[in-house]
Design a protein around this motif. Sequence first.
Motif, PDB file in Angstrom:
ATOM      1  N   GLY A   1       0.784  -1.230   0.000  1.00 25.69           N
ATOM      2  CA  GLY A   1       0.000   0.000   0.000  1.00 25.69           C
ATOM      3  C   GLY A   1       0.814   1.277   0.000  1.00 25.69           C
ATOM      4  N   ILE A   2       2.122   1.151   0.077  1.00 27.98           N
ATOM      5  CA  ILE A   2       2.996   2.324   0.235  1.00 27.98           C
ATOM      6  C   ILE A   2       2.970   3.208  -1.019  1.00 27.98           C
ATOM      7  N   GLN A   3       3.059   4.521  -0.796  1.00 28.57           N
ATOM      8  CA  GLN A   3       3.140   5.446  -1.928  1.00 28.57           C
ATOM      9  C   GLN A   3       4.583   5.842  -2.203  1.00 28.57           C
ATOM     10  N   SER A   4       5.339   6.130  -1.138  1.00 28.06           N
ATOM     11  CA  SER A   4       6.758   6.453  -1.318  1.00 28.06           C
ATOM     12  C   SER A   4       7.489   6.292   0.005  1.00 28.06           C
ATOM     13  N   GLN A   5       8.809   6.214  -0.108  1.00 24.90           N
ATOM     14  CA  GLN A   5       9.677   6.091   1.059  1.00 24.90           C
ATOM     15  C   GLN A   5      10.933   6.891   0.767  1.00 24.90           C
ATOM     16  N   SER A   6      11.267   7.804   1.669  1.00 21.86           N
ATOM     17  CA  SER A   6      12.427   8.666   1.445  1.00 21.86           C
ATOM     18  C   SER A   6      13.728   7.875   1.555  1.00 21.86           C
ATOM     19  N   ALA A   7      14.775   8.440   1.000  1.00 25.03           N
ATOM     20  CA  ALA A   7      16.110   7.822   1.111  1.00 25.03           C
ATOM     21  C   ALA A   7      16.515   7.725   2.578  1.00 25.03           C
ATOM     22  N   GLU A   8      16.156   8.735   3.371  1.00 30.31           N
ATOM     23  CA  GLU A   8      16.479   8.701   4.801  1.00 30.31           C
ATOM     24  C   GLU A   8      15.761   7.535   5.480  1.00 30.31           C
TER      25      GLU A   8
ATOM     26  N   THR B   1       3.477  -1.723  -8.617  1.00 24.68           N
ATOM     27  CA  THR B   1       4.718  -1.239  -9.220  1.00 24.68           C
ATOM     28  C   THR B   1       5.479  -0.371  -8.222  1.00 24.68           C
ATOM     29  N   ILE B   2       4.755   0.470  -7.500  1.00 27.08           N
ATOM     30  CA  ILE B   2       5.401   1.356  -6.523  1.00 27.08           C
ATOM     31  C   ILE B   2       6.086   0.534  -5.433  1.00 27.08           C
ATOM     32  N   SER B   3       5.399  -0.476  -4.897  1.00 23.57           N
ATOM     33  CA  SER B   3       6.015  -1.270  -3.827  1.00 23.57           C
ATOM     34  C   SER B   3       7.225  -2.033  -4.339  1.00 23.57           C
ATOM     35  N   ARG B   4       7.177  -2.472  -5.581  1.00 21.73           N
ATOM     36  CA  ARG B   4       8.334  -3.163  -6.173  1.00 21.73           C
ATOM     37  C   ARG B   4       9.525  -2.210  -6.300  1.00 21.73           C
ATOM     38  N   VAL B   5       9.265  -0.974  -6.727  1.00 19.75           N
ATOM     39  CA  VAL B   5      10.327   0.031  -6.853  1.00 19.75           C
ATOM     40  C   VAL B   5      10.924   0.345  -5.488  1.00 19.75           C
ATOM     41  N   VAL B   6      10.061   0.562  -4.484  1.00 18.78           N
ATOM     42  CA  VAL B   6      10.547   0.850  -3.127  1.00 18.78           C
ATOM     43  C   VAL B   6      11.404  -0.311  -2.623  1.00 18.78           C
ATOM     44  N   GLY B   7      10.916  -1.540  -2.793  1.00 18.14           N
ATOM     45  CA  GLY B   7      11.669  -2.705  -2.340  1.00 18.14           C
ATOM     46  C   GLY B   7      12.998  -2.857  -3.049  1.00 18.14           C
TER      47      GLY B   7
END
Length: 156
Positions: free
Chosen positions: A79-86, A110-116
């Motif tokens: 369900g995540i939209q984004s996660q900062s580098a920090e 796709t977003i969760s795959r990119v974050v992971g």
Amino acid sequence: MLTWDDLKLFVLSMSFTALTPPPTARHTRTCALWVDGEIVIGRFHDGAIVTGDDARENLGVLLEFVGDRRAPVLVDLRGIQSQSAEARSVFAGPDAFRASIAVALLIGSTISRVVGNFYLGFNKPLTPSRLFTDPADARVWLLAWRASEPAVGPTP
């Protein structure tokens, strides 16, 4: 000898069928966290935008759950939209290593795959970590790591 499919069927027969937070879950601004048997689960809220402060708050709850031990952790990123580098840096760092023996990242969008993939590729977590699309596969992998560590929670 048990096969992967045998283990998966066993896991599916356990109470771990959905990643719905129970009433006892601890909620932060971005995540619900709870202990399910031997595994700590963190499920990011739909549309969560995770900052470094959010990561520290979520990690603080995890550390409260595990006390002076380490536990396998399942993180539902679907369900995540984004996660900062920090935030990724916090989750990959020494405090996360102190709390977790292995981290299974559940992806779907796709977003969760990119974050992971960013987390695994750029942050190089200290804790063994892997992406999964199937919660049962993630749990089987985590339980294999669990066998090498004492139970979650305070010493009896």
